[in-house]
Scaffold this motif. Structure first.
Motif, PDB file in Angstrom:
ATOM      1  N   GLU A   1       0.833  -1.204   0.000  1.00  0.00           N
ATOM      2  CA  GLU A   1       0.000   0.000   0.000  1.00  0.00           C
ATOM      3  C   GLU A   1       0.870   1.258   0.000  1.00  0.00           C
ATOM      4  OE1 GLU A   1      -2.474  -0.463   3.418  1.00  0.00           O
ATOM      5  OE2 GLU A   1      -3.970  -1.672   2.370  1.00  0.00           O
TER       6      GLU A   1
ATOM      7  N   ILE B   1       2.095   1.789  -3.479  1.00  0.00           N
ATOM      8  CA  ILE B   1       1.006   2.341  -4.301  1.00  0.00           C
ATOM      9  C   ILE B   1       0.871   3.839  -4.035  1.00  0.00           C
ATOM     10  CG2 ILE B   1      -1.494   2.364  -4.683  1.00  0.00           C
ATOM     11  CD1 ILE B   1      -1.493  -0.639  -3.989  1.00  0.00           C
ATOM     12  N   ASN B   2       0.843   4.202  -2.772  1.00  0.00           N
ATOM     13  CA  ASN B   2       0.682   5.617  -2.410  1.00  0.00           C
ATOM     14  C   ASN B   2       1.855   6.461  -2.911  1.00  0.00           C
ATOM     15  OD1 ASN B   2      -1.741   5.020  -1.139  1.00  0.00           O
ATOM     16  ND2 ASN B   2      -0.780   4.731   0.867  1.00  0.00           N
TER      17      ASN B   2
ATOM     18  N   ILE C   1       1.274   7.168  -6.519  1.00  0.00           N
ATOM     19  CA  ILE C   1       0.261   8.214  -6.674  1.00  0.00           C
ATOM     20  C   ILE C   1       0.900   9.589  -6.472  1.00  0.00           C
ATOM     21  CG2 ILE C   1      -1.843   9.197  -5.663  1.00  0.00           C
ATOM     22  CD1 ILE C   1      -2.671   6.309  -4.971  1.00  0.00           C
TER      23      ILE C   1
ATOM     24  N   THR D   1      -4.474   6.067  -9.883  1.00  0.00           N
ATOM     25  CA  THR D   1      -4.775   4.724  -9.359  1.00  0.00           C
ATOM     26  C   THR D   1      -5.324   3.816 -10.466  1.00  0.00           C
ATOM     27  OG1 THR D   1      -6.954   5.526  -8.644  1.00  0.00           O
ATOM     28  CG2 THR D   1      -5.198   5.449  -6.997  1.00  0.00           C
ATOM     29  N   LYS D   2      -6.014   4.387 -11.442  1.00  0.00           N
ATOM     30  CA  LYS D   2      -6.561   3.584 -12.535  1.00  0.00           C
ATOM     31  C   LYS D   2      -5.467   3.049 -13.456  1.00  0.00           C
ATOM     32  CE  LYS D   2      -7.312   7.212 -16.012  1.00  0.00           C
ATOM     33  NZ  LYS D   2      -8.280   7.799 -16.963  1.00  0.00           N
TER      34      LYS D   2
ATOM     35  N   ILE E   1      -2.468   1.734 -12.023  1.00  0.00           N
ATOM     36  CA  ILE E   1      -1.565   0.952 -11.177  1.00  0.00           C
ATOM     37  C   ILE E   1      -2.055  -0.493 -11.092  1.00  0.00           C
ATOM     38  CG2 ILE E   1      -0.590   0.667  -8.865  1.00  0.00           C
ATOM     39  CD1 ILE E   1      -0.874   3.684  -8.476  1.00  0.00           C
TER      40      ILE E   1
ATOM     41  N   TYR F   1      -7.760  -2.208  -0.784  1.00  0.00           N
ATOM     42  CA  TYR F   1      -7.351  -0.827  -1.027  1.00  0.00           C
ATOM     43  C   TYR F   1      -8.585   0.055  -1.189  1.00  0.00           C
ATOM     44  CZ  TYR F   1      -4.329   2.967  -2.545  1.00  0.00           C
ATOM     45  OH  TYR F   1      -3.653   4.161  -2.617  1.00  0.00           O
TER      46      TYR F   1
ATOM     47  N   LYS G   1      -9.208   2.587  -3.080  1.00  0.00           N
ATOM     48  CA  LYS G   1      -9.551   3.106  -4.402  1.00  0.00           C
ATOM     49  C   LYS G   1      -9.445   2.004  -5.452  1.00  0.00           C
ATOM     50  CE  LYS G   1      -7.764   7.709  -3.228  1.00  0.00           C
ATOM     51  NZ  LYS G   1      -6.769   8.756  -3.559  1.00  0.00           N
TER      52      LYS G   1
ATOM     53  N   LEU H   1      -8.125   0.137  -8.520  1.00  0.00           N
ATOM     54  CA  LEU H   1      -6.849   0.050  -9.224  1.00  0.00           C
ATOM     55  C   LEU H   1      -7.069  -0.405 -10.659  1.00  0.00           C
ATOM     56  CD1 LEU H   1      -4.723  -1.679  -6.424  1.00  0.00           C
ATOM     57  CD2 LEU H   1      -4.803   0.760  -6.993  1.00  0.00           C
TER      58      LEU H   1
ATOM     59  N   SER I   1     -13.129  -1.588  -4.780  1.00  0.00           N
ATOM     60  CA  SER I   1     -12.418  -2.781  -5.226  1.00  0.00           C
ATOM     61  C   SER I   1     -13.317  -3.730  -6.010  1.00  0.00           C
ATOM     62  CB  SER I   1     -11.800  -3.522  -4.033  1.00  0.00           C
ATOM     63  OG  SER I   1     -12.788  -4.201  -3.281  1.00  0.00           O
TER      64      SER I   1
ATOM     65  N   THR J   1     -12.432  -3.161  -9.493  1.00  0.00           N
ATOM     66  CA  THR J   1     -11.054  -3.397  -9.915  1.00  0.00           C
ATOM     67  C   THR J   1     -10.989  -4.706 -10.695  1.00  0.00           C
ATOM     68  OG1 THR J   1     -10.083  -2.221  -8.030  1.00  0.00           O
ATOM     69  CG2 THR J   1      -8.690  -3.844  -9.146  1.00  0.00           C
TER      70      THR J   1
END
Length: 223
Positions: free
Chosen positions: A94, A97-98, A101, A107-108, A110, A129, A131, A133, A157, A160
């Motif tokens: 996480e 990921i952050n 960002i 995020t779309k 990753i 998560y 948001k 992904l 999610s 996702t």
């Protein structure tokens, strides 16, 4: 538990897509390199690959041998999951990921990709998560804590995309687990695709080709 080794490969200066690749039990950050460099997405899309390496820990099921691992593995008879270890690894991914960002990656765009233990962490992290992904790719993995995820579904999610790939002759993680996972995703209305291959606990060329195509399709859809 410290995470010190992260390998990063950028194929251009104008990066728009990030794929975080998670190795298996006993593997390391270099495992995916020979595979990734032969994909069409690596050759044709501005992309960043991040290869974190897990810490070295004692594995109970392997006579407490010290190995690279995202979490401990216990004897099958005990039917115990290392919740603490899995969640620690989840938090590490996480953070990555952050960080992406903060570097300007949406995020779309990753993806999380993993093999075996790495697939477990990819699914656990992606489905928890906050948001949506770009996608989760599970190669010869399984989903831990299904009951907990079912009770506390993260709405984002649900959308996702998930790609599940598994060998029907897998002698480590039985394909029956994937059939159950497929039914779980279908019942809970997750956005997923499941492919089975005539292989054991391994990765084959057809599987990589399918993953390559699937990721490319998702990138084109999102951008």
């Amino acid at each position: 538990m410290k995470y010190t080794n992260i390998l990063e490969i950028n194929n251009s200066k104008n990066i728009k897509i990030t794929i975080i690749c998670l190795h298996d039990l006993g593997g390391d950050k270099t495992n995916f390199l020979p595979i990734i460099k032969n994909t069409k997405i690596y050759k044709n899309i501005n992309i960043r690959f991040i290869f974190p390496q897990s810490p070295k820990i004692s594995i109970s099921a392997n006579n407490n041998i010290i190995m690279n691992a995202w979490y401990n593995v216990y004897c099958k008879k005990k039917k115990i999951e290392d919740k603490k270890g899995i969640k620690k690894s989840q938090k590490k991914i996480e953070k990555i990921i952050n960080k992406e960002i903060n570097r300007g990656i949406l995020t779309k765009n990753i993806f999380l990709l993993g093999f075996s233990q790495g697939a477990v962490i990819a699914l656990q992290t992606g489905l928890k998560y906050s948001k949506q992904l770009a996608g989760l790719i599970s190669l010869s993995g399984y989903l831990p804590f299904k009951k907990n995820i079912k009770k506390k579904k993260i709405i984002n999610s649900l959308n996702t995309p998930i790609f599940i790939a598994h060998g029907i002759y897998d002698n480590i993680i039985n394909v029956k687990n994937i059939i159950k996972l497929k039914n779980f995703f279908k019942k809970n209305k997750y956005n997923f695709k499941c492919n089975l291959y005539k292989i054991k606990h391994e990765i084959c060329k057809k599987e990589i080709s399918d993953v390559d195509f699937w990721i490319n399709k998702k990138i084109l859809t999102n951008n």
